[in-house]
Design an enzyme around this catalytic site. Sequence first.
Site, mmCIF file in Angstrom:
data_model
loop_
_atom_site.group_PDB
_atom_site.id
_atom_site.type_symbol
_atom_site.label_atom_id
_atom_site.label_comp_id
_atom_site.label_asym_id
_atom_site.label_seq_id
_atom_site.Cartn_x
_atom_site.Cartn_y
_atom_site.Cartn_z
ATOM 1 N N HIS A 76 42.693 37.680 43.377
ATOM 2 C CA HIS A 76 42.718 38.303 42.043
ATOM 3 C C HIS A 76 43.977 39.156 41.850
ATOM 4 C CE1 HIS A 76 38.027 37.988 42.058
ATOM 5 N NE2 HIS A 76 38.623 36.814 41.997
ATOM 6 N N HIS B 124 37.498 32.003 35.003
ATOM 7 C CA HIS B 124 37.662 32.679 36.291
ATOM 8 C C HIS B 124 38.174 31.705 37.350
ATOM 9 C CE1 HIS B 124 37.285 35.687 39.368
ATOM 10 N NE2 HIS B 124 36.851 34.703 40.146
ATOM 11 N N ASP C 73 41.489 32.214 39.629
ATOM 12 C CA ASP C 73 41.595 32.025 41.076
ATOM 13 C C ASP C 73 42.738 31.085 41.425
ATOM 14 O OD1 ASP C 73 39.529 33.698 41.864
ATOM 15 O OD2 ASP C 73 38.043 32.097 42.004
ATOM 16 N N HIS D 74 39.081 27.569 46.239
ATOM 17 C CA HIS D 74 40.175 28.075 47.074
ATOM 18 C C HIS D 74 40.635 27.050 48.115
ATOM 19 C CE1 HIS D 74 39.540 31.917 45.223
ATOM 20 N NE2 HIS D 74 38.320 32.019 45.702
#
Length: 299
Positions: free
Chosen positions: A85, A242, A246, A269
């Site tokens: 973030h 969101h 990321d 991720h």
Amino acid sequence: MAVVEDHSEKTLVGPAIIAGVGVHTGRRVRLAVRPAPTGTGIVFVRTDVSDADNRIPVSGEAVVDARLNTMIANGAGTTLSTIEHLMAAFAALGVSNAIVEVDGPELPILDGSALPFVQLLDRAGFRRQPRAVRYVEILEPVRVEDGDKSAVLLPCDRYEMRFEIDFPSKVIGNQVVDFVVDEETFRREIMAARTFGFAHEVEALRQAGLARGGSLENAVVIDGDQILNPGGLRMDREFVKHKALDAIGDLYVLGAPLLGRYEGVKAGHAINNKLVRALLAAPHAWREVERVPELAMAG
């Protein structure tokens, strides 16, 4: 009068400090972002580590775990978790050089979005530096897949992003976002989107010793087809926004902004870092380019 875009590196005017809990450790940590000389890049420093090298320069190779968040490490084995973030805020605000000191193994989760980090950097202020920004220009498509998850980088004359998610929960369903990654769009549409999870997953993580700091204060929690947070969502398509946030942070471990288009489908991720490593392993698919600051060109 048209605004002339400045393509020189940027750091902070002064230090900025914030504290909070780590989402997985539940441990309170203090974070200080400090100015850094041109060419430094983003370097994290574990101030609580004194018996080993505590500096962790960010790079694609420094990422050692990307299952639940982005964890980086140095050659001495010093690690730091949940950098994504803050990295997204650095990327969107064009911060090229900064030293980030943290006195624990994980960055604070704060409200689960990049908003508090943007506010932190805004308080510090920004200063241009006498060196042209390096960009990673995508020359050929690079794609990675894992089952129904995928991510690709495509040639483009600016930084664009498309992200798609699909969850069986009626609260989420199929969501798509497609935008130009720049500071204005990030501030307006992306930075306040919070991380999210499902109630049954949170419980399983806690039993595994993780998510100890997770709460409705720093995540959107879904139980079946219901959002447990009293205030509901902050914005339309908060979930996919969101995931895009990321991805912006995960890609900035390259150390430079992109000139290219990222398209992610159900990516997280791990896929993002797999894409970064695939790009670095394909030198024919990208190149570093500089955009010389207008003042330097005028001279």
